[in-house]
Scaffold this motif. Structure first.
Motif, mmCIF file in Angstrom:
data_model
loop_
_atom_site.group_PDB
_atom_site.id
_atom_site.type_symbol
_atom_site.label_atom_id
_atom_site.label_comp_id
_atom_site.label_asym_id
_atom_site.label_seq_id
_atom_site.Cartn_x
_atom_site.Cartn_y
_atom_site.Cartn_z
ATOM 1 N N ASN A 200 0.860 -1.180 0.000
ATOM 2 C CA ASN A 200 0.000 0.000 0.000
ATOM 3 C C ASN A 200 0.896 1.230 0.000
ATOM 4 O O ASN A 200 1.482 1.587 1.013
ATOM 5 C CB ASN A 200 -0.928 0.012 1.215
ATOM 6 C CG ASN A 200 -1.972 1.113 1.137
ATOM 7 O OD1 ASN A 200 -1.698 2.212 0.685
ATOM 8 N ND2 ASN A 200 -3.181 0.797 1.578
ATOM 9 N N CYS A 201 0.985 1.894 -1.146
ATOM 10 C CA CYS A 201 1.913 3.014 -1.296
ATOM 11 C C CYS A 201 1.518 4.210 -0.442
ATOM 12 O O CYS A 201 2.363 5.069 -0.154
ATOM 13 C CB CYS A 201 1.986 3.432 -2.771
ATOM 14 S SG CYS A 201 2.577 2.126 -3.872
ATOM 15 N N ALA A 202 0.238 4.280 -0.051
ATOM 16 C CA ALA A 202 -0.211 5.405 0.768
ATOM 17 C C ALA A 202 0.018 5.169 2.246
ATOM 18 O O ALA A 202 0.006 6.115 3.037
ATOM 19 C CB ALA A 202 -1.694 5.670 0.511
ATOM 20 N N ALA A 203 0.215 3.918 2.635
ATOM 21 C CA ALA A 203 0.325 3.587 4.058
ATOM 22 C C ALA A 203 1.755 3.615 4.572
ATOM 23 O O ALA A 203 1.987 3.613 5.783
ATOM 24 C CB ALA A 203 -0.282 2.205 4.314
ATOM 25 N N PRO A 205 5.381 5.551 4.952
ATOM 26 C CA PRO A 205 5.974 6.898 4.862
ATOM 27 C C PRO A 205 6.894 7.027 3.654
ATOM 28 O O PRO A 205 7.583 6.060 3.283
ATOM 29 C CB PRO A 205 6.743 7.040 6.179
ATOM 30 C CG PRO A 205 6.052 6.103 7.123
ATOM 31 C CD PRO A 205 5.596 4.948 6.276
ATOM 32 N N ASP A 206 6.918 8.211 3.062
ATOM 33 C CA ASP A 206 7.689 8.433 1.828
ATOM 34 C C ASP A 206 9.166 8.072 1.992
ATOM 35 O O ASP A 206 9.771 7.510 1.074
ATOM 36 C CB ASP A 206 7.573 9.903 1.395
ATOM 37 C CG ASP A 206 6.146 10.287 1.036
ATOM 38 O OD1 ASP A 206 5.366 9.371 0.695
ATOM 39 O OD2 ASP A 206 5.811 11.486 1.110
ATOM 40 N N ASP A 207 9.744 8.372 3.158
ATOM 41 C CA ASP A 207 11.170 8.128 3.343
ATOM 42 C C ASP A 207 11.497 6.650 3.537
ATOM 43 O O ASP A 207 12.659 6.251 3.512
ATOM 44 C CB ASP A 207 11.715 8.942 4.521
ATOM 45 C CG ASP A 207 10.959 8.677 5.817
ATOM 46 O OD1 ASP A 207 9.855 8.096 5.742
ATOM 47 O OD2 ASP A 207 11.458 9.035 6.903
ATOM 48 N N LEU A 208 10.478 5.821 3.729
ATOM 49 C CA LEU A 208 10.698 4.378 3.893
ATOM 50 C C LEU A 208 10.251 3.566 2.693
ATOM 51 O O LEU A 208 10.634 2.402 2.538
ATOM 52 C CB LEU A 208 9.956 3.865 5.139
ATOM 53 C CG LEU A 208 10.398 4.423 6.493
ATOM 54 C CD1 LEU A 208 9.547 3.830 7.599
ATOM 55 C CD2 LEU A 208 11.875 4.129 6.732
ATOM 56 N N GLY A 246 -1.372 6.176 -7.038
ATOM 57 C CA GLY A 246 -1.477 7.610 -7.267
ATOM 58 C C GLY A 246 -0.829 8.441 -6.174
ATOM 59 O O GLY A 246 -0.572 9.637 -6.370
ATOM 60 N N ASP A 247 -0.541 7.837 -5.008
ATOM 61 C CA ASP A 247 0.084 8.558 -3.900
ATOM 62 C C ASP A 247 1.607 8.473 -3.924
ATOM 63 O O ASP A 247 2.267 9.035 -3.046
ATOM 64 C CB ASP A 247 -0.430 8.008 -2.563
ATOM 65 C CG ASP A 247 -1.875 8.386 -2.304
ATOM 66 O OD1 ASP A 247 -2.128 9.570 -2.074
ATOM 67 O OD2 ASP A 247 -2.743 7.498 -2.337
ATOM 68 N N MET A 248 2.153 7.771 -4.908
ATOM 69 C CA MET A 248 3.607 7.635 -4.975
ATOM 70 C C MET A 248 4.254 8.949 -5.394
ATOM 71 O O MET A 248 3.815 9.609 -6.333
ATOM 72 C CB MET A 248 3.985 6.520 -5.964
ATOM 73 C CG MET A 248 5.482 6.268 -6.062
ATOM 74 S SD MET A 248 5.889 4.876 -7.145
ATOM 75 C CE MET A 248 5.480 3.489 -6.074
ATOM 76 N N LYS A 249 5.320 9.340 -4.696
ATOM 77 C CA LYS A 249 6.011 10.595 -4.955
ATOM 78 C C LYS A 249 6.807 10.535 -6.260
ATOM 79 O O LYS A 249 7.228 9.451 -6.700
ATOM 80 C CB LYS A 249 6.942 10.939 -3.791
ATOM 81 C CG LYS A 249 6.211 11.164 -2.479
ATOM 82 C CD LYS A 249 5.165 12.268 -2.610
ATOM 83 C CE LYS A 249 4.393 12.471 -1.324
ATOM 84 N NZ LYS A 249 3.324 13.482 -1.454
#
Length: 466
Positions: A200-203, A205-208, A246-249
Motif C-alpha cells: 500500500n503506497c499510501a500507508a 511513509p515516503d522516506d521508507l 497515485g500517492d507515490m512521490k
C-alpha cells in the motif's frame, strides 16, 4: 402461469402429508418421497423446482441428499428442516447448498414465505445464467461475488488478462475490491505458485517506501543495520500489487519506471543493479489521467502501468448483487462470530438494495458484521438497522426512487411503505396505538385491524394496547 413443482422428502408420513396438503392448498404441484433415495429417483422422473426435506431420514440423510441433489440438479432450490438443530448442522447444510433451514416445529406461513423467496431466487438465477458467459475458472473467483452484467464482464476480463505478463491498472472507488481482483489475476496466471506481494503506497511513509520496494544494503542510511531485500525481490517470478499508486512521490515514480522498462532495480546504497522478473498490478481510487494533466503523476509511467486498464464498478451500479453479497457475508460472519442470524427480512433487504453504498462492498460487509454481532440470531428487521440506513427512501423523497430494469412489484412496495409508516408511528408514540392512529389519520380500530392482518408487533408486549 404454471404453478411451481415442489417435492417433499420426509420419512414421517404424517408431517409429509401435512406440509403437502398446505402447499397444495396454496396452489403448488406437490410430490412426495419417503427418504432421500426415493426423492432422488423421483427427481429424475419429474421436473421439480424446489425440494423441502427433513434431515433425519433412513438410507440417505438430509445432508448427503442435498449434496447429491446439488451435484445432479444444482438449479433446484432446497429448504431443509429438523427438530434437532444446532449451529454446526445449519452451517453444513447451507454450505452444501441449502437455501434455508427451519427448526421444527415450524409455522406453515413462515414456510410459505421461504418457499416464495426461494422460487424468486431461482428465477433470478436462471435469468443471470442465460446471460452468463463461459467462465472456465469460476472456482478461483469465489471471493469476488456478483452475477450482474458488469461483474460477469469483469470475470471475463480477469480470465483474459491473467494469462499474459502485461501490466494491469485497476481503477475504482475505495471498497470495490481492487486487491481481490489483483489476487484473482495472480491466482489464474502461470505465476500462481510464486509470491503475490501487496504494497500500500499510501500507508508507508515516503522516506521508507523506497527501501520497502527496492531493499537496501547495510549501512546505507541511519538504522540500516543489515542488508534487506525489498518487495520487488520478494515477488520475483511472482506478482507485485502496488495499491494506491497515485500517492507515490515523483522521485519514486522515476525508479519504478526504470524497473518496468529495464526489468532491473537498484537497492538503496547498492553499487550495482539486480535483475527481477515481476509482474506489476497497480491500483488506485484516484483519476490518474487528471493527476497526469496536473503534473502530479508521470505521463510515461501512467502509460506503462495502464497497458491493460480494468475499471471496477461501484456497488451502486450493480445493486442486483447486494442480496448475494449479504447472504455471503451472513454465512461468513455466522461462522466466524458463532452467531445464528438467518436472513434480512424482505422490506429490510429492499431498503439495502436501494441504498447507494458510498463505501461500496466494504461498507456493506461492515454493516452485515455489525448486524450479525448485535442481533445474534433470527431475522434482521427494519428497526434493527442503524438510523443511517433507516432514513433512506423516506417519504417526500420520490426523486430518489428508481425503477430497476427487471421491473418492480408495486403492491409489495406499497405494502412495505405502509408497514414502515405504521412502525414509525408506533415508535414515535411509544407503542400507544391510539396516538399512532392519530398520527396516521386512522381510526384506532382500523390500525388494530391492520396490525392483526400484517402481524406487525401484534404479540409484542412492549407496545401498549391503549
Amino acid at each position: 402461469m404454471e404453478s411451481a413443482r415442489i417435492l417433499i422428502a420426509d420419512d414421517d408420513k404424517k408431517t409429509r402429508d401435512f406440509v403437502a396438503a398446505f402447499l397444495s392448498y396454496k396452489g403448488y404441484q406437490v410430490f412426495q418421497a419417503g427418504d432421500g433415495q426415493d426423492a432422488l429417483e423421483k427427481i429424475e422422473l419429474n421436473d421439480v423446482q424446489m425440494v423441502i426435506t427433513d434431515i433425519m431420514m433412513p438410507r440417505i440423510n438430509g445432508l448427503e441428499f442435498i449434496k447429491k441433489l446439488k451435484a445432479m440438479r444444482p438449479e433446484i432450490v432446497t429448504i431443509a428442516y429438523s427438530a434437532f438443530a444446532n449451529y454446526e448442522m445449519t452451517a453444513n447444510l447451507l454450505k452444501a447448498g441449502a437455501f434455508f433451514f427451519l427448526e421444527k416445529p415450524f409455522n406453515l406461513e413462515e414456510l410459505e414465505t421461504h418457499v416464495k423467496r426461494g422460487l424468486e431466487h431461482q428465477t433470478l438465477q436462471r435469468q443471470s445464467f442465460k446471460a452468463k458467459p463461459c467462465i472456465k475458472n469460476r472456482s478461483l473467483l469465489n471471493h469476488i461475488i456478483g452475477e450482474s452484467e458488469k461483474m460477469l464482464s469483469l470475470f471475463e476480463m480477469i480470465e483474459k488478462v491473467a494469462g499474459s505478463d502485461s501490466t494491469v491498472l485497476i481503477q475504482g472507488e475505495s471498497g470495490t475490491g481492487k486487491e481481490l481482483v489483483a489476487k484473482a489475476i495472480h491466482d489464474l496466471s502461470n505465476r500462481a505458485t510464486k509470491n503475490f506481494v501487496p504494497v500500500n503506497c499510501a500507508a508507508i511513509p515516503d522516506d521508507l517506501l523506497e527501501s520497502e520496494l527496492f531493499g537496501h544494503v547495510k549501512g546505507s542510511f541511519t538504522g540500516a543495520v543489515a542488508t534487506r531485500i525489498g518487495r520487488f525481490e520478494m515477488a520475483d517470478r511472482g506478482t507485485l500489487f502496488l495499491d494506491e499508486i497515485g500517492d507515490m512521490k515523483p522521485n519514486l515514480q522515476v525508479k519504478l519506471l526504470r524497473v518496468l522498462q529495464n526489468k532491473e532495480l537498484e537497492p538503496v546504497g547498492a553499487a550495482r543493479t539486480k535483475k527481477v522478473d515481476v509482474r506489476i498490478i497497480a491500483a488506485t481510487n484516484q483519476n490518474l489521467e487528471h493527476l497526469v494533466a496536473s503534473k502530479i503523476f508521470r505521463e510515461d509511467l501512467y502509460y506503462r502501468l495502464s497497458v491493460i486498464p480494468i475499471m471496477l464498478p461501484p456497488l451502486r451500479e450493480r445493486k442486483s448483487d447486494v442480496p448475494l453479497l449479504i447472504n455471503n457475508f451472513l454465512e461468513k460472519f455466522n461462522k466466524n462470530k458463532q452467531r445464528k442470524v438467518q436472513s434480512f427480512d424482505k422490506s429490510t433487504m429492499d431498503i439495502l438494495c436501494n441504498y447507494d453504498w458510498p463505501g461500496n462492498v466494504r461498507e456493506l460487509e461492515n454493516l452485515v458484521e455489525r448486524m450479525v454481532i448485535i442481533k445474534g440470531s433470527g431475522t434482521i428487521l427494519f428497526n434493527d438497522l442503524p438510523e443511517k440506513y433507516r432514513g433512506i427512501k423516506s417519504a417526500g423523497k420520490s426523486e430518489q426512487l428508481t425503477l430497476p430494469d427487471s421491473g418492480f412489484c408495486l403492491n409489495s412496495a406499497v405494502e412495505d411503505f405502509e408497514n414502515r409508516l405504521i412502525l414509525q408511528a408506533l415508535e414515535k408514540t411509544g407503542g400507544n396505538k391510539k396516538e399512532a392512529a392519530n398520527l396516521l389519520n386512522l381510526k384506532r380500530t382500523t390500525l388494530i385491524e391492520k396490525l392483526k392482518k400484517k402481524k406487525l408487533l401484534f404479540n409484542d408486549a412492549s407496545f401498549s394496547s391503549s
